[in-house]
Design an enzyme around this catalytic site. Structure first.
Site, PDB file in Angstrom:
ATOM      1  N   LYS A 101     -13.557  56.426 -26.691  1.00 33.45           N
ATOM      2  CA  LYS A 101     -14.151  55.807 -26.857  1.00 33.45           C
ATOM      3  C   LYS A 101     -15.600  56.732 -27.570  1.00 33.45           C
ATOM      4  O   LYS A 101     -15.822  57.779 -28.293  1.00 33.45           O
ATOM      5  CB  LYS A 101     -15.925  55.828 -24.872  1.00 33.45           C
ATOM      6  CG  LYS A 101     -17.003  54.590 -25.124  1.00 33.45           C
ATOM      7  CD  LYS A 101     -15.603  54.216 -24.393  1.00 33.45           C
ATOM      8  CE  LYS A 101     -16.123  52.426 -24.250  1.00 33.45           C
ATOM      9  NZ  LYS A 101     -15.432  51.094 -23.581  1.00 33.45           N
ATOM     10  N   ASP A 115     -18.429  47.182 -27.396  1.00 35.58           N
ATOM     11  CA  ASP A 115     -18.656  47.870 -25.909  1.00 35.58           C
ATOM     12  C   ASP A 115     -20.424  46.939 -25.970  1.00 35.58           C
ATOM     13  O   ASP A 115     -20.294  45.286 -26.790  1.00 35.58           O
ATOM     14  CB  ASP A 115     -19.211  48.792 -25.736  1.00 35.58           C
ATOM     15  CG  ASP A 115     -19.074  49.363 -24.242  1.00 35.58           C
ATOM     16  OD1 ASP A 115     -17.495  48.865 -23.599  1.00 35.58           O
ATOM     17  OD2 ASP A 115     -19.310  49.726 -23.994  1.00 35.58           O
TER      18      ASP A 115
HETATM   19  N1  GLU Z   1     -15.376  48.043 -24.556  1.00 38.59           N
HETATM   20  C1  GLU Z   1     -13.672  47.501 -23.888  1.00 38.59           C
HETATM   21  C2  GLU Z   1     -13.796  48.223 -22.654  1.00 38.59           C
HETATM   22  O1  GLU Z   1     -14.400  49.005 -21.760  1.00 38.59           O
HETATM   23  C3  GLU Z   1     -12.982  47.335 -25.135  1.00 38.59           C
HETATM   24  C4  GLU Z   1     -12.621  48.690 -25.554  1.00 38.59           C
HETATM   25  C5  GLU Z   1     -11.828  47.562 -26.897  1.00 38.59           C
HETATM   26  O2  GLU Z   1     -11.290  46.655 -26.952  1.00 38.59           O
HETATM   27  O3  GLU Z   1     -10.901  48.899 -27.078  1.00 38.59           O
HETATM   28  O4  GLU Z   1     -12.501  48.537 -22.386  1.00 38.59           O
END
Ligand code: GLU
Length: 447
Positions: free
Chosen positions: A129, A169
């Site tokens: 992340k 996100d």
């Molecule tokens: N931010 C999204 C999550 O919390 C998606 C992340 C992604 O698609 O890599 O899962």
């Protein structure tokens, strides 16, 4: 707190000591560790090889300076992050969050959750992340572009289709992914589609990726309802937030016969007894980027400034805003109002006290790492399309998503059953997510 000869307590103490002040990460780690007691009893090898201890320590943490110029020419400064948490199952995968609350503790909590979420999908993706404390609110397109370019000017050296694949996100949607991808392409001189997901449909993006997190959460809920012999038909639903997850959760609830009667943003909430008008909501939030009060005004719906959307009575609650938005007070009101299902569209929106209250009251609760896994799962489908230089139809991709969500749902329930907590989706999600990662880590040795 959690026993098995004090092993898990000791591990949690170590997390506290190694990550001082990172309260959201502590909360996420504690929640997973608390579920693992029956796993440790059955599989002492995970403790012997320090798998649980290693899974709590990110493989790599990157923090960098992001300078950029605003429209007046003044130099602004932000901090960028990428936490590459675990690559046992595949390249690090997880979104970027641009929000003033972002600091290392938020990125670590999100990265940690992402490991188990990604594992639960059954797809070959690790967990990571990133993000920045940059506040996109009120910024012009030019400012957003210059910020994204500066952010990528450092990030590009850490990512790649086989290494680490960011996506969106909070505060990062299609516009930002476009600017980030453009800068990556320019710096590297490579059209490496699979380096980012959430791209535009005409340049390597996947159908359904925009809708996937919200749709997936509602598919998950649909499975929960079916398990209880029910359906969305005639159900009153409250969704918090009004961003991408909230909008597409609302759309899918309405397609399946439920009515979303309220949604919110950080300044207040709207009650619309006729059911949220999706085309107006999309216009206000996605195109005009205005506050939700503009929706209420134009629609003639009730707007409550500053209140809690969880005051609105409903059968089903879908928190889709942000972490810790639904606390014990809110849970109490929902329970008194007869809510019987809660599914987290956001990451960790319910506090541990709220989750405990739901469990005591017999409310069926789906944790974000299971219920909102549709977003990242569809990102993995985007990676598959990029790797094979293919693009799939909307219907085919949506069928794949629905299938994956059914799989996540069933894996949670079966695992909860196997480990002695029947019907407990949170425990099932943690254990099933953990075991797949743990087995890969065991097989790959001490790294
Ligand atoms: N931010 C999204 C999550 O919390 C998606 C992340 C992604 O698609 O890599 O899962």
């Amino acid at each position: 707190m959690i026993h098995v000869d004090g092993t898990l307590d000791t591990l949690y103490d170590e997390v506290l000591k190694r990550n001082p002040g990172e309260t959201e990460f502590h909360q996420a780690a504690r929640e997973v560790l608390e579920s693992l007691a029956p796993v440790v009893t059955k599989h002492p090898e995970y403790v012997d090889a320090a798998v649980i201890r290693r899974v709590c320590e990110p493989e790599r943490q990157i923090i960098f300076r992001v300078p950029w110029q605003d429209d007046s020419g003044a130099v602004q400064l932000n901090r960028g992050f990428r936490v590459e948490f675990n690559s046992a199952l595949g390249p690090y995968k997880g979104g970027l969050r641009f929000h003033p609350s972002v600091y290392l503790g938020i990125v670590k909590f999100l990265g940690f959750e992402q490991i188990f979420k990604n594992s639960l999908t059954g797809l070959p993706i690790g967990g990571g992340k990133g993000g920045s404390d940059f506040d996109p609110k009120g910024r012009s397109d030019g400012e957003i572009m210059r910020f994204c370019q500066s952010f990528m000017t450092e990030l590009y050296r850490h990512i790649g289709e086989y290494t680490d694949v960011p996506a969106g996100d909070i505060g990062v949607g299609g516009r930002e992914i476009g600017y980030l991808f453009g800068q990556y392409k320019r710096i590297t001189n490579r059209y490496e589609s699979g380096v980012l997901t959430g791209k535009g449909i005409t340049w390597g993006g996947s159908q359904v990726r925009t809708e996937a997190t919200g749709y997936g959460t509602v598919y998950f809920l649909d499975e929960m309802l079916k398990t209880g012999g029910q359906s969305f038909d005639g159900k009153r639903v409250v969704v918090s937030g009004s961003g991408n997850v909230a909008v597409y959760a609302t759309e899918k609830v309405e397609q399946l016969g439920g009515t979303v009667v309220a949604c919110s943003d950080s300044s207040g909430y709207v009650v619309d007894e006729k059911g949220i008008d999706l085309s107006l909501l999309k216009d206000v939030k996605e195109i005009r980027r205005e506050r939700i009060s503009a929706y209420a005004e134009e629609r003639g719906a009730i707007y409550v400034p500053g209140g809690s959307v969880w005051d609105v009575p409903c059968d089903i609650a879908i928190p889709c805003a942000t972490q810790n938005e639904l606390d014990a007070d809110a849970a109490d009101r929902l329970i008194k109002n007869g809510t019987s299902y809660v599914a987290e569209g956001a990451n960790m929106p319910c506090t541990p006290e709220a989750v405990r209250l739901f469990s005591d009251a017999g409310v069926s609760f789906a944790p974000g790492k299971a219920a909102n896994a549709g977003g990242v799962a569809t990102s993995a489908l985007e990676m598959q399309q990029n790797a094979s230089r293919d693009s799939w139809s909307f219907d085919y991709t949506e069928d794949r998503l629905a299938d994956i969500m059914r799989g996540v749902h069933d894996r949670c329930l079966e695992t909860a059953d196997e480990y002695g907590s029947p019907g407990d989706y949170a425990t099932g999600a943690n254990i099933a997510g953990f075991i797949r990662v743990a087995n890969a880590m065991l097989a790959q040795g001490v790294i």
